[in-house]
Scaffold this motif. Structure first.
Motif, mmCIF file in Angstrom:
data_model
loop_
_atom_site.group_PDB
_atom_site.id
_atom_site.type_symbol
_atom_site.label_atom_id
_atom_site.label_comp_id
_atom_site.label_asym_id
_atom_site.label_seq_id
_atom_site.Cartn_x
_atom_site.Cartn_y
_atom_site.Cartn_z
ATOM 1 N N GLY A 170 39.287 -8.789 8.695
ATOM 2 C CA GLY A 170 39.968 -8.276 7.627
ATOM 3 C C GLY A 170 41.192 -7.376 7.880
ATOM 4 O O GLY A 170 40.943 -6.495 9.065
ATOM 5 N N TYR A 171 42.406 -7.699 7.372
ATOM 6 C CA TYR A 171 43.533 -6.844 7.687
ATOM 7 C C TYR A 171 44.350 -6.744 6.577
ATOM 8 O O TYR A 171 44.252 -7.447 5.543
ATOM 9 C CB TYR A 171 44.408 -8.147 8.410
ATOM 10 N N ASP A 172 45.033 -5.607 6.529
ATOM 11 C CA ASP A 172 45.959 -5.302 5.338
ATOM 12 C C ASP A 172 47.029 -6.323 5.186
ATOM 13 O O ASP A 172 47.614 -6.875 5.829
ATOM 14 C CB ASP A 172 46.577 -3.848 5.687
ATOM 15 N N ILE A 173 47.214 -6.348 3.680
ATOM 16 C CA ILE A 173 48.100 -7.487 3.234
ATOM 17 C C ILE A 173 49.653 -7.197 3.497
ATOM 18 O O ILE A 173 50.227 -8.193 3.745
ATOM 19 C CB ILE A 173 47.665 -7.715 1.665
ATOM 20 N N ILE A 174 49.945 -5.980 3.745
ATOM 21 C CA ILE A 174 51.180 -5.864 4.387
ATOM 22 C C ILE A 174 51.333 -5.679 5.554
ATOM 23 O O ILE A 174 52.259 -6.248 6.295
ATOM 24 C CB ILE A 174 51.801 -4.554 3.222
ATOM 25 N N THR A 175 50.608 -4.608 6.191
ATOM 26 C CA THR A 175 50.786 -4.273 7.601
ATOM 27 C C THR A 175 49.941 -5.001 8.683
ATOM 28 O O THR A 175 50.439 -4.919 9.674
ATOM 29 C CB THR A 175 50.719 -2.907 7.624
ATOM 30 N N GLN A 176 49.043 -5.742 7.954
ATOM 31 C CA GLN A 176 47.859 -6.318 8.865
ATOM 32 C C GLN A 176 47.464 -5.076 9.902
ATOM 33 O O GLN A 176 46.778 -5.576 10.888
ATOM 34 C CB GLN A 176 48.774 -7.402 9.679
ATOM 35 N N ILE A 177 47.336 -3.976 9.403
ATOM 36 C CA ILE A 177 46.319 -3.142 10.012
ATOM 37 C C ILE A 177 45.102 -3.566 10.039
ATOM 38 O O ILE A 177 44.612 -4.247 8.823
ATOM 39 C CB ILE A 177 46.694 -1.917 9.529
ATOM 40 N N GLN A 178 44.058 -3.415 10.894
ATOM 41 C CA GLN A 178 42.805 -3.903 10.978
ATOM 42 C C GLN A 178 41.940 -3.213 9.900
ATOM 43 O O GLN A 178 41.900 -1.969 10.042
ATOM 44 C CB GLN A 178 42.131 -4.170 12.255
ATOM 45 N N GLY A 179 41.085 -3.968 9.206
ATOM 46 C CA GLY A 179 40.091 -3.157 8.461
ATOM 47 C C GLY A 179 38.840 -2.688 8.951
ATOM 48 O O GLY A 179 37.803 -3.411 8.776
ATOM 49 N N THR A 180 38.696 -1.727 10.038
ATOM 50 C CA THR A 180 37.580 -1.324 10.742
ATOM 51 C C THR A 180 36.638 -0.327 9.937
ATOM 52 O O THR A 180 35.632 -0.059 10.221
ATOM 53 C CB THR A 180 37.884 -0.549 11.938
ATOM 54 N N LYS A 181 37.250 0.058 8.843
ATOM 55 C CA LYS A 181 36.408 1.146 7.843
ATOM 56 C C LYS A 181 35.844 0.434 6.783
ATOM 57 O O LYS A 181 35.587 1.201 5.819
ATOM 58 C CB LYS A 181 37.191 2.249 7.656
ATOM 59 N N GLU A 182 35.449 -0.732 6.807
ATOM 60 C CA GLU A 182 34.828 -1.550 5.614
ATOM 61 C C GLU A 182 34.207 -2.519 5.845
ATOM 62 O O GLU A 182 33.966 -3.428 5.229
ATOM 63 C CB GLU A 182 36.054 -1.652 4.379
ATOM 64 N N GLY A 183 33.608 -2.601 7.034
ATOM 65 C CA GLY A 183 32.857 -3.861 7.626
ATOM 66 C C GLY A 183 31.354 -4.012 7.143
ATOM 67 O O GLY A 183 30.849 -2.941 6.676
ATOM 68 N N LEU A 184 30.659 -5.125 7.649
ATOM 69 C CA LEU A 184 29.163 -5.225 7.502
ATOM 70 C C LEU A 184 28.500 -5.331 8.902
ATOM 71 O O LEU A 184 29.253 -5.909 9.575
ATOM 72 C CB LEU A 184 28.890 -6.443 6.259
ATOM 73 N N CYS A 185 27.260 -5.174 8.828
ATOM 74 C CA CYS A 185 26.496 -5.293 10.068
ATOM 75 C C CYS A 185 25.343 -5.244 9.762
ATOM 76 O O CYS A 185 24.571 -5.239 8.556
ATOM 77 C CB CYS A 185 26.978 -4.143 11.091
ATOM 78 N N ARG A 186 24.618 -5.714 10.799
ATOM 79 C CA ARG A 186 23.031 -5.667 10.653
ATOM 80 C C ARG A 186 22.556 -4.986 11.776
ATOM 81 O O ARG A 186 23.246 -5.299 12.898
ATOM 82 C CB ARG A 186 22.230 -6.934 10.529
ATOM 83 N N ILE A 187 21.409 -4.283 12.060
ATOM 84 C CA ILE A 187 20.896 -3.810 13.242
ATOM 85 C C ILE A 187 19.383 -4.241 13.410
ATOM 86 O O ILE A 187 18.812 -4.635 12.412
ATOM 87 C CB ILE A 187 20.664 -2.032 13.092
ATOM 88 N N LYS A 188 19.049 -4.197 14.710
ATOM 89 C CA LYS A 188 17.751 -4.323 14.924
ATOM 90 C C LYS A 188 17.306 -3.633 16.293
ATOM 91 O O LYS A 188 18.108 -3.502 17.066
ATOM 92 C CB LYS A 188 17.168 -5.947 15.098
ATOM 93 N N LYS A 189 15.969 -3.279 16.354
ATOM 94 C CA LYS A 189 15.620 -2.485 17.632
ATOM 95 C C LYS A 189 15.929 -3.366 18.741
ATOM 96 O O LYS A 189 15.423 -4.629 18.820
ATOM 97 C CB LYS A 189 14.139 -2.130 17.370
ATOM 98 N N ALA A 190 16.321 -2.808 19.798
ATOM 99 C CA ALA A 190 16.513 -3.560 21.298
ATOM 100 C C ALA A 190 15.100 -3.606 22.001
ATOM 101 O O ALA A 190 14.436 -2.697 21.847
ATOM 102 C CB ALA A 190 17.788 -3.014 22.001
#
Lengths: 193, 707, 289, 196
Positions: free
Chosen positions: B687-707
């Motif tokens: 995910g990158y900004d449409i103009i500046t191509q800054i990375q979208g690190t504040k709006e991702g998704l993930c999943r977790i599981k116990k290690a």
């Protein structure tokens, strides 16, 4: 007679640890010795507050009372210091201190505690002023230079106040009056007159 | 920042969105808390996470990541609906208000609550606080920019301030706290793939201007490039350069990238780090120039890497520009340690061997002072003309003469000047511009109107015509023209034009209006668009993202094709990243500091207690976090109420581990940092900004599981 | 102090003052009183309840050691001059009494115990020694000796425990105080070990292990401070008991009972002595033949 | 600048170490308040409290040292640092109380700025990875190998085959030179941390 005191303005402290590192770096303390530390309450919840705590240089210091060798003493200006040449590292002072200030670096034979180390209010110690021995054992002696303690001087938000009790009480009262809240935590414990 | 850190002391309201200044800029809190305490300014913090800053807030708004535009437009709408907007300011100095208002009308409190999760009562309360406490300042950081609609977010913030009439006044303004110590300076000289220094862009005229400054022939420079097209074509960005190597997205460059030089730059701050790692394994040559070995060095497993010890900043000198556009001279403290060389020396050796030293150093006899002078000669657009090394040094040498409240020197050698000569500092005698767009002061004394950059008139799609120049009667005191005026022709390339404008009491770049409607942007008025990896698939249809962009800084960047509603089923948790106060950036310096490493020794993930219990995770347990792109990291869980029940927070400073494996052995001997950990950016999403191509690190998704 | 009072007052007045400054109230309903309470709980911990008591305890406890040591010294002198050391007519027949292993662990424990007692006393009376590196060194000796002692103590326990269980006649032994308060030598009620020895055994080994545990906690110094305070108290009280018995044991074996030291060195005891001092064991020996 | 009231100290025999023992009367600096305290008070009340100079300059532990003004390297607030330098060694970090932005304040990173010089983890000489191990090389070798390879790549694949990642942590001048270098190299493939 001036009386040296610390006061941490809880409403201003942002737990940036600036005071902690200023102290460690200024006195070149070994890792693990925390003359000053920052404590956070209600972390992550409304009402989160933090406070920076070190030796409060109590007026009726319990550590002085319990020290079995009389290594801890109080200067006329209220600063409580330890003589590392006399200290035997027994740890009684730690158990008597309300604030958990005394620290004990390891490193003797069998990893036993070394001499107690604690906040000196940046006033060095009983070794000759500005001597290499003083610097090694106690850190800088900024008071003798007419300079303020590093932690308070480098406090990012001016939350930590240090110095003559009359002056800092004035400042703090002014702040409290302005904003309508504030507590001088630890004062009633440390400074009984 | 349009104003300065110290100017926040005059704010009557502080609105901070997407900023954790208490950890990222602790000293700025000195001024913020001052305003809070002394002016009684409400401190409104909008953030998905209850940060250390939020702990100091009077109003904390928990917002769903990636919905800032919706919230801001909702505020704007509510303010206009209640007739709280500054009508006079809008009439005289703002353009496109009507067009903006129509768009904003969609964002009623109910709609905003649906999108952002902010209760409508709270929106109303915040809007009222903003309206009743003026001037207020709006402060933001990466929480606003690191989104695929980051540029819309920033503009929404600006529009909010325009609507409130908070621009160009002390205590107001849009104040963006920048990250690195000299990121403002480096941005001003455009170490950027889309522009020449001082935001000149890559047009032919810009090249010619700079060639003139450098004293080289434009034809020669052109000859250095692959072809004429590439002189003007924006290059790869820091966010996506590795695609130029691994080419998982199609690149639009004649050759893949074969070599990369990291000159004072960490790699673990780039999203999808596991892909960057692939690039490191594929490159022919990796050069790292840094005082510390950096995570990058440990991540390179091939024999393709060189580590050059540059000195720290304290062993060299030069000017640095703070977030408030102030230049300060960073004096050299000690001589270079060990065998390290200053960056200037390394540069000189490179240039010599590349064979253009005579041209490169044509005007530069003494480094760095002559470089400062060269910048001053060339950077007219942002008025660095007055930034002469002597002046900057004079300010630093006399910093004690500047007033804390106004930053103006009272007496002394810098009498009347503003600290650090905040740009634009038009001439050698200009005092600097402490507050941008402030028409209460003469231009020669640090005042400025809005820039008339986009002509004098515009016709909106509905046929409405509007002047883009300020209304009559609105200009800086002493201006020859009392009212709007266009820019002076040729001011960007000729200092004499600037002098002439100043002589007439006018701004070289004209006296225009601030635009609420930017026709040259994909969204002329900011609108909400669901994050590419949205946790609300039901909203994607209503608020879809942009179409894909095939040639976006030389690489195909997916938008619509990446936005898949079904993703959230597999990856139900929102992932955000941020800072810790103990560390900085990629952490190469701070994790090598024993005291800081002692305070923050470990990588962790903040998990809400409900999420933790649902996954059987307890405090201190290791857990895996997995991203849709296949990145996975093993980190300790820190159970806290800082994050809500849908969000995971990661600090991004760590390095030295990679997907569960330690790379400590890959560091040069004895130089392993005291603190190692998984880089958070392994799991940050596409995910990158449409103009500046800054990375979208504040709006991702993930999943977790116990290690 | 007036200023402190003023500060206190502002704190109390907070709700009144804050009514006018509603906007400044921090997010969430938290009063300074609440913050105060939380900080007290977190930082002071149990200090308000225990601190003063601990100070009183620690500053007054040393003197008991002094009383004990001096008191026992007096008792020993008195006993020596009034009753004199016990001498038993030796017929020359020796019986094996302590095995090699027993003697070995006894002496290991004895030496380390002596070091522990001496270094422990040095820490307690550090002031008299001038403190500093000398006492710090002795503290290290204390730590080192403790680790050695605990190993011997375990083996000593295993070696001797079967003869150390209390028996009914032990009470009688205590009633006559082992017959030591008499110049005449009469058989006393005792098995292989008399009640006094048993007491010393249990305090020395089981108590020694407790001493070791508490000492280890103090050496680590990582436990919560109120736990440390308790642990220190236990260490000091038990230490008092150990010191007392240690001194008695020393006096008895070296001075008061002639031949006791010899028997622990050689492992053999005079049959006559066994008959008088450990008659029950003598019976057993005779039965065995 | 702080509300520091420094009284004169009792004269002592020059060169003789003074022991700050409680038994000795301590009359020096009886009334000092942390600069912070003074400053904030000043800031709140608008008063300016001037410091009364000590009659006799206090002795310093670092005779002959000089103070260098420099700027913290950790964030864009731009806090001032006083670096005390004695014989070319940065001996300690002083409090820049009179810096207009930070007024002596630092976060933990800035308070440990001197660690950039003190840390043992600094790179000490050029290194090259060879056979999976880091090998010490000379600067000359490093430059000739790196530049040789870069020029070779440029020759073979074109100038855009090299990507330059510049820095926001160097001085403006250095950043400018990085941008200029890319232009002279013949590429726009240059970027830095402002992008992320």
């Amino acid at each position: 007679m001036a009386r040296m005191k610390f006061l941490c303005d809880i409403e201003r402290c942002i737990a940036c640890n600036g005071c902690v590192v200023a102290c460690k770096e200024g006195h070149q303390l070994p890792v693990g010795v925390n003359r000053r530390r920052v404590v956070i309450i209600n972390e992550g919840k409304p009402g989160e507050r933090s406070i920076s705590i070190a030796c409060m240089h109590c007026s009726d210091a319990p550590c002085i009372a319990v020290c079995p060798v009389g290594a801890i003493y109080q200067r006329e200006d209220g600063i409580v210091l330890v003589n590392k040449d006399i200290c035997i590292g027994c740890g009684y002072c730690f158990m008597a201190c309300p604030f958990g200030a005394p620290q004990f670096p390891r490193g003797n034979a069998f990893g036993a505690r070394g001499a107690m180390d604690k906040c000196t209010f940046c006033a060095g110690g009983p070794a000759p002023t500005f001597s290499e021995k003083e610097r090694r054992l106690y850190g800088q002696n900024r008071i003798a230079e007419g300079k303020v303690p590093l932690c308070a001087g480098m406090c990012s938000t001016k939350a930590l106040l240090a110095g003559d009790s009359a002056v800092i009480a004035d400042i703090f009262r002014e702040r409290v009056a302005r904003r309508g809240s504030g507590i001088a935590w630890g004062w009633s414990k440390a400074y009984k007159e | 920042m349009t104003n300065s850190m110290n100017d926040i002391r005059h704010s009557r309201c502080i609105f901070m969105i997407g900023s954790n200044a208490a950890e990222a800029h602790p000293v700025s809190l000195q001024h913020i808390l001052y305003a809070k305490e002394v002016n009684g300014a409400p401190l409104i913090v909008v953030d998905p996470r209850f940060t250390k800053l939020a702990a100091k807030a009077t109003e904390y708004v928990r917002i769903r990541p990636g919905t800032d535009t919706a919230f801001l437009m909702g505020l704007i709408n509510y303010i206009i609906e209640n007739d709280w907007h500054d009508k006079e300011f809008i009439r005289t100095r703002v353009a496109g208000f009507e067009e903006m208002r129509k768009v904003a009308a969609h964002y009623t409190p109910e709609v905003v609550e649906e999108i952002t999760g902010v209760p409508k009562d709270q929106l109303a309360r915040v809007a009222k606080l903003l309206a009743t406490h003026r001037p207020g300042t709006v402060i933001w950081c990466m929480g606003i920019t690191q989104h695929h609609i980051g540029s819309s977010n920033t503009r929404a913030c600006c529009i909010l301030q325009l609507v409130l009439g908070n621009m160009g006044v002390s205590g107001g303004g849009t104040n963006i706290f920048r990250g690195h110590d000299n990121v403002q300076g480096a941005t001003d000289v455009c170490v950027l793939s889309h522009s020449l220094p001082a935001y000149y862009g890559l047009k032919e005229g810009s090249w010619k201007h700079w060639c003139k400054v450098w004293g080289v022939d434009f034809e020669w420079i052109k000859g250095r490039f692959h072809s004429k097209e590439y002189v003007h074509k924006k290059g790869f960005t820091l966010a996506r350069w590795y695609e130029g190597v691994i080419q998982e997205d199609k690149i639009t460059q004649y050759t893949p990238i074969r070599a990369v030089v990291f000159w004072g730059c960490a790699s673990n701050s780039q999203s999808q780090y596991h892909k960057l790692k692939k690039a490191l394994d594929k490159l022919d040559l990796v050069v790292i120039i840094d005082p510390f070995p950096t995570t990058t060095a440990a991540m390179c497993e091939k024999d393709n890497v060189y580590l050059l010890p540059s000195t720290s900043q304290y062993e060299t000198e030069g000017s640095v520009t703070s977030s408030s556009r102030q230049a300060q001279w960073r004096y050299k403290v000690v001589d270079p340690l060990y065998e390290s060389k200053t960056d200037y020396e390394i540069m000189e050796e490179f240039v010599k061997r590349f064979g253009f030293a005579d041209k490169f150093y044509k005007n530069i006899k003494k480094v760095p002072e002559d470089v400062t002078r060269e910048i001053a000669r060339g950077a007219l657009t942002i008025g660095l003309c007055g930034w002469l090394p002597e002046r900057i040094k004079k300010h630093t040498d006399n910093w004690h003469t500047f007033d804390v409240d106004t930053l103006q020197a009272k007496g002394g050698p810098c009498d009347g000047e503003y600290y650090g000569l905040p740009w634009p500092c038009w001439t050698e005698t200009h005092p600097g511009t402490p507050i941008l767009y402030d028409i209460s002061k003469p231009v020669t004394k640090g005042g400025l109107p809005f820039r008339a950059r986009f002509g004098t008139e515009y016709t909106y799609p509905d046929g409405r015509k509007e002047s883009l120049l300020a209304a009559p009667g609105v200009a800086n005191p002493g201006s020859e023209v009392m009212g709007g005026y266009p820019e002076f022709p040729g001011w960007k390339t000729d200092i004499n034009v600037i002098r002439e404008a100043l002589k007439r009491g006018m701004a070289p770049f004209g006296n225009g209006r601030a635009r609420c409607y930017c026709w040259n942007f994909p969204d002329p008025v900011p609108v909400h668009r669901e994050p590419l990896h949205s946790p609300r698939p039901d909203l994607i249809k209503k608020y879809p993202t942009y179409p894909d962009k095939p040639d976006h800084y030389r690489v195909y960047t997916r938008f619509a094709s990446e936005q898949k509603p079904e993703l959230v089923k597999e990856f139900p948790l929102i992932l955000i990243t941020g800072r810790m106060v103990e560390h900085m950036g990629g952490g190469a310096e701070t994790r090598s500091n024993k005291y800081l490493a002692e305070l923050a020794p470990e990588m962790y993930a903040e998990v809400n207690v409900k999420v933790a219990n649902d996954h059987g995770i307890r405090e201190g347990d290791y857990m895996w976090i997995e991203s849709p792109e296949g990145g996975r990291i093993k980190v300790k869980a820190k159970i806290t109420d800082r994050v809500d029940e849908r969000t995971i927070f990661l600090p991004f400073h760590f390095g030295g581990y990679f997907m569960g494996k330690s790379f400590a052995g890959n560091y040069p001997e004895e130089l392993v940092p005291y603190a190692l950990g998984e880089p958070a950016n392994i799991v940050t999403n596409y995910g990158y900004d449409i103009i500046t191509q800054i990375q979208g690190t504040k709006e991702g998704l993930c999943r977790i599981k116990k290690a | 102090m007036k200023k402190a009072l003023a500060l206190g007052l502002t704190t109390v007045l907070w709700p009144v003052l804050a009514a006018g400054a509603d906007i400044l109230r921090p997010y969430g309903p938290v009063s300074p009183v609440e913050v105060f309470r939380k900080l007290n709980g977190l930082l002071l911990d149990a200090w308000p309840d225990e601190g003063r008591a601990f100070m009183e305890f620690i500053t007054s406890f040393n003197v008991y050691y002094l009383y004990l040591a001096l008191g026992l010294l007096g008792v020993f002198l008195l006993h020596y001059f009034v009753f004199g050391p016990r001498k038993i007519v030796h017929r020359g027949e020796k019986v094996p009494y302590y095995g090699f292993f027993t003697r070995f662990v006894h002496w290991g424990a004895a030496v380390s115990m002596t070091l522990l007692v001496l270094s422990g006393l040095a820490v307690l009376f550090a002031k008299a020694l001038g403190g500093g590196s000398l006492v710090m060194g002795l503290r290290s000796v204390h730590v080192g000796a403790a680790f050695i002692f605990v190993i011997f103590a375990v083996f000593l326990f295993l070696a001797l425990v079967k003869d150390m269980f209390p028996a009914p006649y032990d009470l009688k032994w205590f009633l006559v105080l082992g017959g030591y308060l008499s110049r005449r030598t009469r058989p006393v009620p005792a098995g292989k070990f008399n009640a006094g020895q048993k007491l010393w055994f249990w305090v020395g080994t089981a108590g020694g292990l407790v001493m070791f545990y508490t000492g280890y906690k103090l050496y680590q110094f990582t436990a919560p401070v109120s736990y440390l305070r308790e642990v220190l108290k236990i260490h000091l009280y038990l230490g008092l008991a150990v010191l007392g018995l240690f001194l008695i044991h020393l006096y008895m074996s070296v001075i008061a009972v002639k031949g006791a030291l010899q028997s622990m060195l050689t492992g053999y005891k005079d049959i006559e002595e066994v008959a008088v001092m450990h008659p029950k064991f003598y019976e057993k020996l005779r039965l065995k033949g | 600048m702080g509300a520091k009231k420094v009284f004169s100290r009792p004269a002592k025999a020059a060169g003789k170490p003074i022991t700050l023992n409680p038994k000795l009367a301590r009359r020096a600096f009886l009334k000092i308040a942390a600069a912070t305290a003074g400053l904030t008070g000043l800031a709140l009340s608008g008063k300016i409290v001037r410091r009364t100079e000590a009659k006799e300059a206090p002795k310093t532990p670092y005779p002959g040292s000089k103070i260098v003004r420099t700027i913290c390297t950790h964030c864009a607030v731009g806090c001032g640092i006083y670096a005390e330098v004695q014989n070319g060694v940065w001996v300690r970090q002083e409090i820049a109380q009179d810096h207009p932005i930070s007024r002596g304040g630092h976060c933990c990173k800035g308070a440990g700025a001197i660690d950039m010089i003190r840390t043992e983890k600094r790179l000490k000489y050029p290194l090259k990875r060879e056979g999976g191990r880091w090998k010490k090389i000379s600067w000359e070798q490093a430059f000739s190998e790196i530049c040789g390879k870069l020029l070779e790549i440029r020759e073979k694949y074109g100038p855009d085959a090299v990507h330059w990642n510049g820095s926001a942590k160097v001085s403006t001048e250095m950043a400018y030179l990085q941008r200029k270098l890319a232009a002279f190299w013949g590429t726009n493939n240059i970027d830095h941390q402002a992008r992320i």
